[in-house]
Design a protein around this motif. Structure first.
Motif, PDB file in Angstrom:
ATOM      1  N   VAL A  66      66.710  43.049  47.032  1.00 36.60           N
ATOM      2  CA  VAL A  66      66.897  43.950  48.201  1.00 36.60           C
ATOM      3  C   VAL A  66      65.688  45.196  48.353  1.00 36.60           C
ATOM      4  CG1 VAL A  66      68.189  45.757  47.216  1.00 36.60           C
ATOM      5  CG2 VAL A  66      68.517  45.571  49.548  1.00 36.60           C
ATOM      6  N   LEU A  67      65.027  45.489  47.254  1.00 34.76           N
ATOM      7  CA  LEU A  67      64.009  46.475  47.273  1.00 34.76           C
ATOM      8  C   LEU A  67      62.631  45.324  47.954  1.00 34.76           C
ATOM      9  CD1 LEU A  67      63.966  48.298  44.297  1.00 34.76           C
ATOM     10  CD2 LEU A  67      64.578  49.081  46.338  1.00 34.76           C
ATOM     11  N   LEU A  68      62.519  44.278  47.630  1.00 37.07           N
ATOM     12  CA  LEU A  68      61.464  43.507  47.988  1.00 37.07           C
ATOM     13  C   LEU A  68      61.565  43.391  49.740  1.00 37.07           C
ATOM     14  CD1 LEU A  68      59.135  42.145  46.910  1.00 37.07           C
ATOM     15  CD2 LEU A  68      60.334  39.938  47.120  1.00 37.07           C
ATOM     16  N   LEU A  69      62.983  43.107  50.041  1.00 34.67           N
ATOM     17  CA  LEU A  69      63.253  43.037  51.312  1.00 34.67           C
ATOM     18  C   LEU A  69      62.836  44.138  52.075  1.00 34.67           C
ATOM     19  CD1 LEU A  69      64.531  41.915  54.102  1.00 34.67           C
ATOM     20  CD2 LEU A  69      66.620  42.932  53.186  1.00 34.67           C
ATOM     21  N   CYS A  70      63.409  45.579  51.555  1.00 36.59           N
ATOM     22  CA  CYS A  70      63.021  46.801  52.425  1.00 36.59           C
ATOM     23  C   CYS A  70      61.712  47.265  52.485  1.00 36.59           C
ATOM     24  CB  CYS A  70      63.852  47.949  51.482  1.00 36.59           C
ATOM     25  SG  CYS A  70      65.712  48.009  51.786  1.00 36.59           S
ATOM     26  N   PHE A  71      60.975  46.940  51.497  1.00 42.08           N
ATOM     27  CA  PHE A  71      59.295  47.450  51.502  1.00 42.08           C
ATOM     28  C   PHE A  71      58.571  46.438  52.090  1.00 42.08           C
ATOM     29  CE2 PHE A  71      61.275  50.134  47.873  1.00 42.08           C
ATOM     30  CZ  PHE A  71      60.758  51.352  48.626  1.00 42.08           C
ATOM     31  N   VAL A  72      58.898  45.099  51.779  1.00 43.14           N
ATOM     32  CA  VAL A  72      57.926  44.082  52.724  1.00 43.14           C
ATOM     33  C   VAL A  72      58.064  44.369  54.036  1.00 43.14           C
ATOM     34  CG1 VAL A  72      57.312  41.806  53.175  1.00 43.14           C
ATOM     35  CG2 VAL A  72      57.913  42.557  50.826  1.00 43.14           C
ATOM     36  N   PHE A  73      59.520  44.563  54.502  1.00 48.76           N
ATOM     37  CA  PHE A  73      59.705  44.641  56.046  1.00 48.76           C
ATOM     38  C   PHE A  73      58.942  45.857  56.650  1.00 48.76           C
ATOM     39  CE2 PHE A  73      62.511  46.719  58.959  1.00 48.76           C
ATOM     40  CZ  PHE A  73      62.395  45.785  60.119  1.00 48.76           C
ATOM     41  N   SER A  74      59.359  46.981  55.646  1.00 48.81           N
ATOM     42  CA  SER A  74      58.796  48.314  56.383  1.00 48.81           C
ATOM     43  C   SER A  74      57.209  48.162  56.355  1.00 48.81           C
ATOM     44  CB  SER A  74      59.358  49.444  55.099  1.00 48.81           C
ATOM     45  OG  SER A  74      60.678  49.627  55.027  1.00 48.81           O
ATOM     46  N   LEU A  75      56.463  47.724  55.239  1.00 52.49           N
ATOM     47  CA  LEU A  75      55.052  47.511  55.301  1.00 52.49           C
ATOM     48  C   LEU A  75      54.578  46.780  56.467  1.00 52.49           C
ATOM     49  CD1 LEU A  75      54.084  47.478  51.715  1.00 52.49           C
ATOM     50  CD2 LEU A  75      54.358  49.663  53.313  1.00 52.49           C
ATOM     51  N   VAL A  76      55.215  45.550  56.705  1.00 54.54           N
ATOM     52  CA  VAL A  76      54.902  44.656  57.790  1.00 54.54           C
ATOM     53  C   VAL A  76      55.088  45.318  59.169  1.00 54.54           C
ATOM     54  CG1 VAL A  76      55.341  42.338  58.815  1.00 54.54           C
ATOM     55  CG2 VAL A  76      55.087  42.566  56.322  1.00 54.54           C
ATOM     56  N   PHE A  77      56.166  45.804  59.337  1.00 57.17           N
ATOM     57  CA  PHE A  77      56.557  46.455  60.398  1.00 57.17           C
ATOM     58  C   PHE A  77      55.789  47.880  60.876  1.00 57.17           C
ATOM     59  CE2 PHE A  77      59.182  48.788  63.626  1.00 57.17           C
ATOM     60  CZ  PHE A  77      59.533  47.816  64.543  1.00 57.17           C
ATOM     61  N   ALA A  78      55.125  48.426  59.761  1.00 56.21           N
ATOM     62  CA  ALA A  78      54.341  49.619  59.794  1.00 56.21           C
ATOM     63  C   ALA A  78      52.999  49.293  60.378  1.00 56.21           C
ATOM     64  CB  ALA A  78      54.357  50.691  58.616  1.00 56.21           C
ATOM     65  N   ILE A  79      52.548  47.951  59.862  1.00 57.13           N
ATOM     66  CA  ILE A  79      51.086  47.741  60.497  1.00 57.13           C
ATOM     67  C   ILE A  79      51.329  47.412  61.821  1.00 57.13           C
ATOM     68  CG2 ILE A  79      49.626  45.772  59.857  1.00 57.13           C
ATOM     69  CD1 ILE A  79      50.489  45.570  57.028  1.00 57.13           C
ATOM     70  N   ALA A  80      52.256  46.426  62.290  1.00 59.23           N
ATOM     71  CA  ALA A  80      52.535  46.114  63.435  1.00 59.23           C
ATOM     72  C   ALA A  80      52.514  47.362  64.510  1.00 59.23           C
ATOM     73  CB  ALA A  80      53.767  45.329  63.570  1.00 59.23           C
ATOM     74  N   VAL A  81      53.500  48.443  64.378  1.00 56.43           N
ATOM     75  CA  VAL A  81      53.591  49.326  65.243  1.00 56.43           C
ATOM     76  C   VAL A  81      52.428  50.374  65.021  1.00 56.43           C
ATOM     77  CG1 VAL A  81      56.095  49.019  65.293  1.00 56.43           C
ATOM     78  CG2 VAL A  81      55.091  50.824  63.638  1.00 56.43           C
ATOM     79  N   GLY A  82      51.622  50.552  63.938  1.00 57.43           N
ATOM     80  CA  GLY A  82      50.635  51.410  63.691  1.00 57.43           C
ATOM     81  C   GLY A  82      49.508  51.238  64.395  1.00 57.43           C
ATOM     82  N   MET A  83      49.154  49.838  64.372  1.00 53.91           N
ATOM     83  CA  MET A  83      48.224  49.215  64.831  1.00 53.91           C
ATOM     84  C   MET A  83      48.064  49.032  66.540  1.00 53.91           C
ATOM     85  SD  MET A  83      46.879  46.053  62.247  1.00 53.91           S
ATOM     86  CE  MET A  83      45.601  45.816  63.327  1.00 53.91           C
ATOM     87  N   SER A  84      49.537  49.001  67.117  1.00 57.15           N
ATOM     88  CA  SER A  84      49.627  48.819  68.483  1.00 57.15           C
ATOM     89  C   SER A  84      50.101  50.118  69.486  1.00 57.15           C
ATOM     90  CB  SER A  84      50.955  47.799  68.672  1.00 57.15           C
ATOM     91  OG  SER A  84      50.826  46.357  68.068  1.00 57.15           O
ATOM     92  N   SER A  85      50.150  50.989  68.700  1.00 58.68           N
ATOM     93  CA  SER A  85      50.432  52.508  69.396  1.00 58.68           C
ATOM     94  C   SER A  85      49.126  53.177  69.304  1.00 58.68           C
ATOM     95  CB  SER A  85      51.631  53.384  68.710  1.00 58.68           C
ATOM     96  OG  SER A  85      51.780  54.338  69.540  1.00 58.68           O
ATOM     97  N   GLY A  86      49.059  54.222  70.214  1.00 58.75           N
ATOM     98  CA  GLY A  86      47.948  55.246  70.245  1.00 58.75           C
ATOM     99  C   GLY A  86      48.315  56.622  70.363  1.00 58.75           C
ATOM    100  N   ASN A  87      49.390  56.690  70.090  1.00 57.60           N
ATOM    101  CA  ASN A  87      50.311  58.071  70.645  1.00 57.60           C
ATOM    102  C   ASN A  87      51.477  58.145  69.678  1.00 57.60           C
ATOM    103  OD1 ASN A  87      52.443  59.590  71.939  1.00 57.60           O
ATOM    104  ND2 ASN A  87      50.522  60.067  72.902  1.00 57.60           N
ATOM    105  N   PHE A  88      51.377  59.535  68.715  1.00 58.36           N
ATOM    106  CA  PHE A  88      52.401  59.666  67.914  1.00 58.36           C
ATOM    107  C   PHE A  88      53.803  59.971  68.857  1.00 58.36           C
ATOM    108  CE2 PHE A  88      48.816  61.731  65.671  1.00 58.36           C
ATOM    109  CZ  PHE A  88      48.661  60.959  64.740  1.00 58.36           C
ATOM    110  N   GLY A  89      53.915  60.187  70.072  1.00 61.36           N
ATOM    111  CA  GLY A  89      54.954  60.296  70.693  1.00 61.36           C
ATOM    112  C   GLY A  89      55.645  58.947  70.971  1.00 61.36           C
ATOM    113  N   THR A  90      54.960  57.980  71.192  1.00 54.91           N
ATOM    114  CA  THR A  90      55.585  56.659  71.431  1.00 54.91           C
ATOM    115  C   THR A  90      55.735  55.881  69.944  1.00 54.91           C
ATOM    116  OG1 THR A  90      53.263  55.566  71.540  1.00 54.91           O
ATOM    117  CG2 THR A  90      54.318  55.992  73.429  1.00 54.91           C
TER     118      THR A  90
END
Length: 444
Positions: free
Chosen positions: A377-401
């Motif tokens: 379950v930890l592998l699920l939590c952190f792999v999902f979190s990191l992959v998703f963080a990469i996705a949204v971190g790179m695609s947004s340009g504003n802290f509000g969004t």
């Protein structure tokens, strides 16, 4: 918001609380019971607060645009339920019967946005098209998925039920942005139900028919609203399910071959999720263009941010990934906040950073990595979190969004931190006993 919001909202709150109190004995136990009503109350509070902030602080925004579409549906229903039904079941094609209403809706042909509008239009029939009450229905739907997520985590790690309750219900960004008339409410609720279904079918092997139906329905909904969330969630889920069931594969060769295949398949899906986000454009040139536009609109003195350029290739994504992870998980920093909303987000991010740093410091990086790799379950939590963080971190340009985009990862990341913390404490408690045993002379 209108005068009828003031009169109808208390009535519907009483009605929804009555339903919640009636359902609570069936979905709680002696340990989880105390989180049910407080968690639901925070979702209701978030839905109401979201509307107040958008109407009286921003003056405009997605939630108000959604409701304008809902009111158009309401006028269509007043003229003819048949017209309303044709709008509800429309595939985005303009028809003579519905044209005069469809042409008024900018999101008539927008896939994910129009899903939200249709759901809002359905709820609107139940409450005389009252904005706040529609928001309460969205909050209720979102809470149902969050509760399913919480119960799944508790079944996996029952000793951490208090901390898991905090991770699921008490993160401000999650109960604020994920509660009202918004895409995010549907997404976080659907994600919770998908997680629940995978666990019920793939790990517990119980209620398989119900789990398959729920999983298929909410996966379908999630795919049509924000497909990249589902694409980011699937790869670590496949590995999680394999790790939970690998001991049941008797053939050693098959067991050894299955894991690399799942990892490869998961990596491909994950790359597709990062490099081709349905709602945020591509991570390559289009996403960089979008991020630059948002940054420019925010202004250098505003809440915009910029990362290094990426061309959509695997190498460029890997190069920029660490920056994207830091942005999504730990920024904005307090000195980057330019308004009250961003300041609250920065305080939340600082708590995440502090807890993460403390756990790594106490246990050491190697031990933390060992715990993650050895606990499915930890592998699920952190792999999902990191992959998703990469996705949204790179695609947004504003802290509000960004604070809206990242809420699906926050309960999983927080739950992962709490589970690691609990395992470290358990190891510390066991250590004195083992040492005492070693020092006790053996009896002859």
């Amino acid at each position: 918001m209108e005068i009828k919001d003031l009169f109808l909202t208390p009535i519907y709150l009483l009605l929804l609380y009555g339903i919640a109190f009636a359902i609570r004995p069936r979905v709680t136990n002696g340990f989880t019971r105390k989180f049910f009503i407080p968690g639901l109350s925070l979702k209701f509070l978030g839905a109401i607060a979201l509307g107040v902030v958008y109407q009286f602080y921003y003056g405009y925004g997605d939630t108000l645009n959604y409701f304008n579409h809902v009111k158009i549906f309401g006028r269509a229903f007043e003229e003819s339920p048949t017209i309303w039904w044709h709008l509800m079941t429309s595939d985005g094609v303009y028809e003579p019967l519905t044209y005069k209403y469809a042409i008024q809706m900018p999101w008539y042909r927008a896939g994910g946005e129009f899903v939200v509008v249709r759901l809002g239009a359905f709820f609107g029939l139940l409450c005389f098209h009252t904005y706040t009450v529609v928001g309460l229905f969205f909050a209720l739907l979102s809470f149902s998925g969050i509760w399913a997520m919480y119960m799944t985590f508790v079944r996996i790690q029952p000793l951490v039920y208090k901390e898991l309750g905090i991770a699921c219900f008490y993160i401000p960004s999650v109960f604020f942005w994920g509660s009202g008339l918004m895409k995010d409410s549907i997404c976080i609720g659907a994600l919770g139900w998908v997680f629940y279904s995978f666990h019920a079918v793939g790990v517990r092997h119980r209620s398989i028919i119900r789990g398959l139906i729920l999983g298929a329905f909410f996966s379908y909904a999630l795919y049509h609203v924000k497909a990249y969330i589902l694409l980011c969630f699937l790869p670590p889920t496949l590995v999680w399910l394999f790790n939970e069931n690998s001991s049941k594969i008797r053939n050693k060769t098959l067991r050894l071959l299955a894991k690399p295949v799942l990892i490869i398949v998961g990596a491909v899906i994950g790359f597709l999720a990062i490099s081709s986000l349905t709602d945020l454009d591509t991570i390559g040139e289009e996403s960089q263009k979008t991020a630059k536009n948002i940054y420019a609109a925010s202004g250098t003195e505003g809440s915009g941010y910029q990362l290094a350029a990426a061309d959509g290739s695997l190498g460029s994504i890997a190069k920029i990934a660490p920056q994207a992870i830091v942005v999504a998980l730990f920024r904005p920093f307090p000195w980057e906040a330019r308004n009250a909303i961003t300041l609250l987000s920065s305080l939340e991010a600082m708590i995440f950073l502090f807890v993460t740093a403390r756990i790594i410091y106490q246990a050491g990086p190697r031990r933390v990595l060992a715990l993650i790799s050895s606990t499915p379950v930890l592998l699920l939590c952190f792999v999902f979190s990191l992959v998703f963080a990469i996705a949204v971190g790179m695609s947004s340009g504003n802290f509000g969004t960004l604070v809206r985009y990242k809420i699906p990862l926050m309960p999983f990341y927080a739950a992962g931190l709490y589970i690691i913390q609990a395992k470290i404490k358990q190891a510390v408690k066991r250590r004195p006993t083992s040492l005492a045993t070693l020092r006790t002379p053996a009896r002859v």
